[in-house]
Design an enzyme around this catalytic site. Sequence first.
Site, short mmCIF file in Angstrom:
data_model
loop_
_atom_site.label_atom_id
_atom_site.label_comp_id
_atom_site.label_asym_id
_atom_site.label_seq_id
_atom_site.Cartn_x
_atom_site.Cartn_y
_atom_site.Cartn_z
N LYS A 89 -13.00 -1.32 6.50
CA LYS A 89 -12.31 -2.36 7.27
C LYS A 89 -12.77 -2.31 8.73
O LYS A 89 -13.42 -3.21 9.22
CB LYS A 89 -10.81 -2.19 7.12
CG LYS A 89 -10.40 -2.41 5.66
CD LYS A 89 -9.02 -1.90 5.34
CE LYS A 89 -8.76 -1.86 3.83
NZ LYS A 89 -8.84 -3.15 3.15
N TRP A 147 0.81 -1.22 0.00
CA TRP A 147 0.00 0.00 0.00
C TRP A 147 0.84 1.27 0.00
O TRP A 147 0.57 2.21 -0.75
CB TRP A 147 -1.01 -0.02 1.15
CG TRP A 147 -2.11 -0.97 0.83
CD1 TRP A 147 -2.34 -2.20 1.39
CD2 TRP A 147 -3.12 -0.80 -0.19
NE1 TRP A 147 -3.42 -2.81 0.78
CE2 TRP A 147 -3.91 -1.98 -0.18
CE3 TRP A 147 -3.41 0.20 -1.11
CZ2 TRP A 147 -5.00 -2.17 -1.06
CZ3 TRP A 147 -4.49 0.02 -1.98
CH2 TRP A 147 -5.25 -1.14 -1.95
N ASP A 188 -1.71 6.49 6.51
CA ASP A 188 -2.83 5.68 6.02
C ASP A 188 -3.15 4.67 7.13
O ASP A 188 -2.37 3.74 7.37
CB ASP A 188 -2.43 4.97 4.73
CG ASP A 188 -3.54 4.06 4.20
OD1 ASP A 188 -4.54 3.84 4.90
OD2 ASP A 188 -3.38 3.55 3.07
#
Lengths: 365, 365
Positions: free
Chosen positions: B201, B102, B177
């Site tokens: 999530k 990511w 993030d």
Amino acid sequence: MSRVWNFSAGPAALPEEVLKQAAEEMLDWQGAGMGVMEMSHRGKEFTSIAEAAEADLRELMAVPDNYRILFMQGGAIAENAIIPMNLLGQHDSADYVVTGAWSAKSLKEARRYCKAHVAASAEAGGFTSVPAMTEWSLSDDPAYLFTCTNETIGGVEYPFEPDLAAIGRAEVPVVADVSSHILSRAMDVSKYGLLFGGAQKNIGPAGLTIVIVREDLLGRSVPACPTAFDYKTVADNGSMYNTPPTYGIYIAGLVFQWLKRQGGVAAIEAQNIAKAKLLYDYLDASDFYASKVDPACRSRMNVPFFLADESLNEVFLAESKAAGLVQLKGHKSVGGMRASIYNAMPLAGVQALVDFMRDFAARKG
Amino acid sequence: MSRVWNFSAGPAALPEEVLKQAAEEMLDWQGAGMGVMEMSHRGKEFTSIAEAAEADLRELMAVPDNYRILFMQGGAIAENAIIPMNLLGQHDSADYVVTGAWSAKSLKEARRYCKAHVAASAEAGGFTSVPAMTEWSLSDDPAYLFTCTNETIGGVEYPFEPDLAAIGRAEVPVVADVSSHILSRAMDVSKYGLLFGGAQKNIGPAGLTIVIVREDLLGRSVPACPTAFDYKTVADNGSMYNTPPTYGIYIAGLVFQWLKRQGGVAAIEAQNIAKAKLLYDYLDASDFYASKVDPACRSRMNVPFFLADESLNEVFLAESKAAGLVQLKGHKSVGGMRASIYNAMPLAGVQALVDFMRDFAARKG
């Protein structure tokens, strides 16, 4: 539980059948042991939901094979930037037809990215009509021509489909913001290069954006275009480059199925014509209320109207709300009232509104 | 209805209490006569929902007063572009700590907008650990330093909070993030310039993005930044410049209330520690399974693991699914298995997984 008649301009009323099914499936979608909101977007269950939604939309709108349907995020306001970033390619300009608050906003945002030329504007008339295509003045080499074919705030709807072939400019792709009348009437997708809209009016929940784009317009993005909003990337990844708004796609899919059960777009268009006629006929027959929009360009979806005596506005709103008719206040930039009567609003809801308006006028007139 | 144990990395399992309340309120939210999906985002009902969600998130994370909470769209992937477009200001570079798939993707996207400098990378070790802050090499004048404090794919979580004051660079704002571990553990928001994450999530449905940003970082956007994604515009309009993903905000609000009923972040963190310990202890004790991540940097949320005999992968997946344990297949870039055990996964679900794994190993080992 008592449901109101909800005239919100968006997010807006949804079909009760859709909401009931969504409630029933919330914890367990068709035996999957989980709700749709909990599903991996790459799992077979959600993939089947997304594919069915796309296929149903393609069928409902008769989208030709050379057009891609994209499920995106950001709404129409984000698209105001995403469109020039995707379509400009080697062009440095685009043309705009300005028919109200939304196309004016689109024009303003486009000016951050290119020379945006006003091909026609209805501003002089207070945004109450749509300039005829014969009055449109296109620039020499625009990347596209932008239209907003139903202005939600002003209540102005195109009485024709933009067709640049008719004015000898077939090479310019037409872009149309159809947020507030998509699926409410027949549209010939082949006349457009790109159709787009936020879902929260005629389709489903806020947060889902529908883009229908002709394939030859993919791959023209400028370097500043975020990858997540690059149409080609989105198309190449089946709208799954980033995690899509899965629950919104699911609800949209239920709405598409509901619409097919109603008989599709032709049937709902007939219903919408009847609903709009009921309300406009009453407005025209009454001295107590008025519509300010050119009758030829009146929106079937968003009906702004005014009380002759505006000092009664607050009591009208209070009494209508007490009668179970809500969200009738006009947009602050226009004033007065506005009834949004999208696909999910039945004729009975419009009849209830007209009945209330007639009674109110009789008592206060 | 039979619910499965859902180990999806996202969209992911939600608390049953939340889904039940959402189902009950689908057609009529607290007597409003309409569901949340149908509400105008500017009406008093939805305004109260959004304000409560923001206040609860602020309370749960102890967000200081000089930080704004934004409800946006596009997910973390869109933020990879939106962040440089908002924070670069007069800078022409930013620093990135690369700890997995990511942050590598974030770095790549940033290079479209600025000189992006790798301050540290764990790539040489196969992205199984987090470089210590003392090894970070910042550039001279970066707009910010970017981190991904929990790598969902690799299962690597920072064992410390980035704190540039500790290495004498307090002037550089830290961006993190936190998509896959927000609200799973205590975070000192004041150590960051900006925290962001997709909701799908640990918070709610896909399509909602949470941004928590220090006020002094607002107003630094570059000209190409779309207005809908300009943090200052979003903040100035209370996340209502464009229509926000209203239903996602509502579900997030229900999750925040659920989390408060569990005792807040401290209580859920204790629960998460217990869940992760149960699974990692079993992995470490077994020769049949293995974790490849540096024990100091193992994620409490995303647990990749491998069967010593990978020829058993398919049968493991088939049998675990038959036992009601789903979405255990590892990300294609890593292989093996992955169990995502977010806040909504109870200890009983992890126990069921370990029990299955033990039984499977006994039968196949």
